[in-house]
Enzyme design. Sequence first.
Site, PDB file in Angstrom:
ATOM      1  N   ASP A  67     -23.136 -12.939  38.891  1.00  0.00           N
ATOM      2  CA  ASP A  67     -21.892 -12.849  39.636  1.00  0.00           C
ATOM      3  C   ASP A  67     -22.095 -13.224  41.113  1.00  0.00           C
ATOM      4  OD1 ASP A  67     -19.063 -11.873  39.548  1.00  0.00           O
ATOM      5  OD2 ASP A  67     -19.813 -10.443  41.025  1.00  0.00           O
ATOM      6  N   GLU A  87     -22.291 -17.873  39.045  1.00  0.00           N
ATOM      7  CA  GLU A  87     -20.889 -18.066  39.400  1.00  0.00           C
ATOM      8  C   GLU A  87     -20.805 -18.530  40.847  1.00  0.00           C
ATOM      9  OE1 GLU A  87     -16.788 -15.517  40.108  1.00  0.00           O
ATOM     10  OE2 GLU A  87     -18.757 -14.764  40.656  1.00  0.00           O
ATOM     11  N   ASP A 125     -11.575 -14.075  35.557  1.00  0.00           N
ATOM     12  CA  ASP A 125     -11.176 -14.125  36.953  1.00  0.00           C
ATOM     13  C   ASP A 125     -10.002 -15.067  37.213  1.00  0.00           C
ATOM     14  OD1 ASP A 125     -13.107 -12.320  37.945  1.00  0.00           O
ATOM     15  OD2 ASP A 125     -14.639 -13.888  37.927  1.00  0.00           O
TER      16      ASP A 125
END
Length: 495
Positions: free
Chosen positions: A227, A251, A318
């Site tokens: 992340d 990410e 997301d």
Amino acid sequence: MMRTSILLPLLFLALAPYVSHSSAATSSKWRGRAIYQLLTDRFALSNGSTTAPCPPGHQGFCGGTWRGIIRQLDYIQGMGFDAIWISPITKQIDDPSRAWHGYSQQDLYALNDNFGTARDLKDLATALHKRNMYLMVDIVVNHFGSSGFPTLTGGQGIYPFSSFDDFHNLCFVEDYTNQTNVEKCWLGDVLYPLADVKTTSPSVRDTYNDWIQQLMSNYSIDGLRIDTVKHVETSFWPQFQHAVGAYAVGEVADGDVRYVCPYQEGLAGVLNYPMYYSLTKFFSNTSHHPADLIAQMKDLSTQCRDPSLMAAFSENHDQPRFANATSDMMLAMNVLAFTMLADGIPIVYSGQEQHLAGGNDPFNREAIWQKGYHKNTTLYTFIKKLNRVRKYAIASSKANYTTSVGNIVYNDDHTLALKKGPLVAVYSNRGLFAFPYKVAIPNTGFGAKTVVTEVLSCRNMTTARDGSVNTRVWRGLPMVFLPSAGLKGSGICGR
């Protein structure tokens, strides 16, 4: 008890610092995989219920568990997926509204017991490996959940980083054009702060490298999704990737190829956000031209170290779901076909196969069990077909399908055709209500007067003398052509 249960023997760490996890799957082994992403709390309950309440947009635990995932592996594998990506597994802040998704961790060395026990997680890995499937776990390096007003973290339960010196001074990310602000300030806000770890510190780096080796080994993890990678300095990642010893995809939520690609110098892969933005823009709008998508593909092929290790997706937790932009099933099929068959390692987000239409977070984080795990939906069966075609292309390609870059052989205002390995795929953004129209696809690599099969509809046709494919696009459906002679025994179109 929980902390000590996941520690490796100290002797091993002393003798072999940052030795890669030998049983983890290398990047080359991941190239041929297809990943099903799920949010642990929202995918499956331990008791198998399909009626348990979980209101849309709920910010709190709904009850999904690792044991529940095990119960539904037939559902996942039935689509042809051979890897899953699950939510972060670490212990979270004591606030369900911030903890249920897994991105507000407080203790690296304890598990999130809302999802189950250490035994449950190990059983999940075992169940996957018995099916020749991989386990990808989401992790967070950039930050920890912080309680109350963030004067700073001491005494707030954060472990193992409990010193003020382990964190950046308090400031919140406000300017995404300022990389220093992005890397050294905190995400969140005064009410819900995320304490930003000082990853430039040698001791912090050593701790993270030791921890990730232990985590990978103890739970037989095959790969990682990481992340908020862009919020950590790029110099952190090479040593961390070495410690991981397996495929890790980061990410970097940005549409600029020039910004995203450099992160692949430190990590094996990155989520292909540049492609995501261009892809969804083209396929969700019947008036959009493919020029942006074509330019993005060319830029990625020249500027990224290895596009074959980037992760392709058209939905995730997301972003608003594709069906939130358009309910057109033909466009959903086109964007899925492109995601599955073009360059990179494909990821499908749970619920995409049920054509869910949730908007922004948290409304795109639906409880999948409430849809009943139906295996006869249009997109479930379509994804199953795409996975079968991709596996066939990988197995039959003389030039490696997974490492080759797709070649654009045709485009017009609404159509794009790609040659990749043995197949030629034709995509359209005209949608369900479009009139049929003719296309002539050149440079297919097929021989003259060769019988080819459009494997999504199982129609046979013969190429022209120059090997081109002259066909009609019906109802905006995608098409994938393969030489008919090679399909015997593949299971494709009943062969």
